[in-house]
Design an enzyme around this catalytic site. Structure first.
Site, short mmCIF file in Angstrom:
data_model
loop_
_atom_site.label_atom_id
_atom_site.label_comp_id
_atom_site.label_asym_id
_atom_site.label_seq_id
_atom_site.Cartn_x
_atom_site.Cartn_y
_atom_site.Cartn_z
N ARG A 63 35.12 3.83 2.50
CA ARG A 63 34.15 3.50 3.54
C ARG A 63 33.37 4.71 4.03
O ARG A 63 32.26 4.56 4.55
CB ARG A 63 34.82 2.73 4.67
CG ARG A 63 35.22 1.32 4.23
CD ARG A 63 35.95 0.57 5.31
NE ARG A 63 37.22 1.20 5.61
CZ ARG A 63 38.40 0.70 5.35
NH1 ARG A 63 38.50 -0.47 4.79
NH2 ARG A 63 39.50 1.35 5.65
N GLU A 100 49.62 5.55 7.08
CA GLU A 100 50.39 4.72 7.99
C GLU A 100 51.39 3.86 7.21
O GLU A 100 52.45 3.51 7.72
CB GLU A 100 49.46 3.78 8.78
CG GLU A 100 48.54 4.51 9.72
CD GLU A 100 47.18 3.86 9.79
OE1 GLU A 100 46.89 3.24 10.82
OE2 GLU A 100 46.41 3.98 8.82
#
Length: 180
Positions: A63, A100
């Site tokens: 992105r 994460e």
């Protein structure tokens, strides 16, 4: 429709329990699909850096490419991708980091950025800061000057932007969300 004050948070979808239960995913797709909002978002970055000498915008896979390429074009700068390991031809250097949800590795080609080049490091979101810090480590190994690490969204409660600042980076995000 677009005559109220512009607030990016109004254009970012929050998707609960994705990619796993308890996580709220901040989706910029809704920001990108509206041509007015997408243009406004790129304009925010352009106006921030327009009077700063920038040699290249470095966008983080994937992105960061969406924001970084039009920003580089508008700033009359080069665009250099930081990709997931194994996606770039030629001579590369790589950096492993924790996500994460696991481990990953990013890489950059070594032949485009020269020592002392002034760059902006771009991604869509700062959560743990792991991806951006790995990219910054690659750039520091190439001895370029990171003018700023920037994103659309910061999730300050997760601590990534603090980790980036603690590492010596100047960090900017245009909006933030509390919590995960």
């Amino acid at each position: 429709m677009h005559d109220t004050p512009f607030d990016l948070t109004n254009h970012i979808r929050s998707i609960p329990d994705w990619p796993k239960k308890g996580v709220i995913f901040r989706d910029i797709s809704s920001l990108l699909e509206d041509r007015f909002v997408f243009r406004k978002t790129i304009d925010l970055f352009v106006h921030r850096y327009f009077s700063t000498r920038i040699d290249a915008v470095v966008g983080i896979d994937a992105r960061g490419f969406i924001i970084g390429a039009p920003l580089a074009y508008e700033l009359n700068a080069g665009f250099v991708p930081v990709r997931k390991k194994g996606k770039l031809p030629g001579e590369t250097i790589s950096e492993a980091y924790s996500l994460e949800y696991g481990q990953a590795e990013v890489e950059i080609q070594t032949d485009w950025l020269h020592k002392g080049a002034r760059i902006i490091l771009i991604d869509d979101l700062i959560a743990t800061g792991g991806t951006m810090l790995a990219a910054a480590n690659l750039l520091q190994r190439l001895k370029v000057e990171i003018v700023e690490a920037a994103a659309i969204i910061d999730l300050p409660d997760i601590g990534g932007s603090k980790k980036l600042r603690d590492s010596g980076l100047k960090v900017h995000a245009f909006c933030e969300f509390e919590g995960d």
